[in-house]
Write a protein that holds these residues in place. Structure first.
Motif, PDB file in Angstrom:
ATOM      1  N   UNK A 119       0.834  -1.203   0.000  1.00 40.67           N
ATOM      2  CA  UNK A 119       0.000   0.000   0.000  1.00 40.67           C
ATOM      3  C   UNK A 119       0.868   1.252   0.000  1.00 40.67           C
ATOM      4  N   UNK A 120       1.901   1.251   0.817  1.00 44.26           N
ATOM      5  CA  UNK A 120       2.786   2.418   0.844  1.00 44.26           C
ATOM      6  C   UNK A 120       3.524   2.572  -0.482  1.00 44.26           C
ATOM      7  N   UNK A 121       3.936   1.472  -1.059  1.00 44.76           N
ATOM      8  CA  UNK A 121       4.622   1.540  -2.345  1.00 44.76           C
ATOM      9  C   UNK A 121       3.697   2.098  -3.414  1.00 44.76           C
ATOM     10  N   UNK A 122       2.415   1.708  -3.370  1.00 46.42           N
ATOM     11  CA  UNK A 122       1.455   2.192  -4.358  1.00 46.42           C
ATOM     12  C   UNK A 122       1.189   3.686  -4.200  1.00 46.42           C
ATOM     13  N   UNK A 123       1.255   4.184  -2.956  1.00 50.80           N
ATOM     14  CA  UNK A 123       0.975   5.597  -2.711  1.00 50.80           C
ATOM     15  C   UNK A 123       2.198   6.482  -2.899  1.00 50.80           C
TER      16      UNK A 123
END
Length: 370
Positions: free
Chosen positions: A279-283
């Motif tokens: 999720x952090x990588x996607x954001x």
């Protein structure tokens, strides 16, 4: 007065920073929380993207026992009597599909959008109307089928200015709810009292009813609530509710996921830890283990949600969990702000997991020998 007595008399929590020779005292009665609102980049495009929604729904960890729990509801005076049926396998499958759809509806997340900008649209200025009346005149389009968001509403000021109404006036004309705010949002003491009593879901539900998702007050209240949950590490109180997704998104958007990551490692949910990294990588795309976490998502999602700890492991589970452990370990060593705490938690999980692996393989060997 000694330092220990000062801490005991003035606060219930003392936070120490290793990199600064200071002590930060935060009262547990009134936490000094500064709201962080979405007033910069609009988070809506990322929040509503299919990939992010899938990750948030999985991180919510849906548990039907909590989703369909009995709740106080003023619209239902008497609890419904449960019905028991004898059904075939096909009928049971259909009932499970209905339950899944009902759970998806109950877990529908409140939208995360940017704070609205003030409306300052002057349509005309007519000096001839100055002094005609001391009151404002409001004009609204009552055409059938026009939604409140796009309804035309304008006002004529006493000085002759004709302008588009600001959000406050539009809300007063459009809403069918009470204009007066609930006391819990007017009185700061009562609001903090609810947070101290861990009534997070009630606060967030009430905020969703009272405010629109792009109102500054809504952003302020939800931000304070999310940060209070993060400080207390009370994430379980929002799991299997519609508010856990926005909570995880908020913490990830503001790069404050380390405490949640620690809680996941301490509870042996290493697969969800990888989903949080994805999720952090996607954001933000700022993780050294980003590619590994994103690649593991496709392997984790088909597996069932882990509501309880496994007593036996398959070889597929062992291979997947080993990859997850390596991915989380890489994050801790390169990106984490809580290296020591998360490192100890991961080490404890590794030791317990190794014992479970040996037990599972030993049982398989014994059964094969038998």
């Amino acid at each position: 007065m000694s330092l220990l007595k000062l801490v005991q008399n003035n606060t219930k929590s003392a936070f120490f920073r290793c990199n600064e020779p200071k002590i930060f005292l935060i009262s547990s009665r009134k936490l000094s929380i500064v709201p962080s609102i979405y007033d910069g980049e609009d988070p809506a495009p990322k929040f509503f993207s299919s990939g992010i929604q899938i990750l948030l729904k999985r991180l919510t960890r849906p548990d039907f026992a909590k989703v369909f729990r009995k709740r106080n509801n003023s619209n239902i005076s008497v609890l419904r009597t449960p019905k028991y049926k004898f059904v075939t396998d096909e009928e049971l499958r259909m009932e499970k599909l209905k339950a899944d759809k009902s759970a998806d509806r109950l877990l529908q997340m409140p939208p995360v959008v940017k704070v609205h900008k003030p409306i300052d649209d002057v349509l005309s200025i007519d000096p001839a109307l100055i002094g005609y009346d001391s009151a404002k005149y409001l004009f609204t389009d009552i055409s059938f089928g026009v939604d409140n968001e796009h309804r035309t509403i304008i006002e004529r000021d006493p000085d002759g200015t004709l302008r588009s109404c600001d959000h406050a006036e539009r809300k007063r004309l459009n809403q069918g709810r009470k204009i007066r705010e609930p006391l819990i949002f007017q009185d700061e003491e009562k609001f903090h009292s609810l947070l101290d009593r861990l009534q997070y879901e009630y606060v967030l539900d009430r905020a969703c009813v009272q405010y629109e998702p792009d109102e500054p007050t809504y952003h302020k209240l939800t931000s304070i609530t999310y940060q209070h949950i993060d400080l207390k590490s009370m994430y379980d109180l929002l799991r299997s509710t519609r508010h856990f997704g926005p909570l995880a998104f908020y913490l990830t958007w503001h790069k404050s996921v380390d405490n949640l990551m620690l809680e996941l490692l301490q509870s042996a949910d290493v697969r969800e830890a990888v989903l949080l990294l994805a999720l952090r990588q996607a954001l933000h795309g700022d993780l050294s283990s980003g590619e590994e976490s994103s690649a593991l998502v496709s392997q984790i999602l088909p597996t069932p949600v882990q509501l309880t700890k496994k007593e036996q492991l398959s070889e597929e589970d062992i291979q997947l969990d080993t990859k997850c452990i390596e991915c989380v370990d890489k994050y801790i060593n390169t990106n984490s702000a809580m290296k020591s705490q998360q490192g100890l938690a991961l080490q404890g999980f590794r030791e317990h997991y190794q014992q479970l692996v040996e037990l599972s393989r030993g049982l398989k060997k014994a059964h094969g020998a038998a």
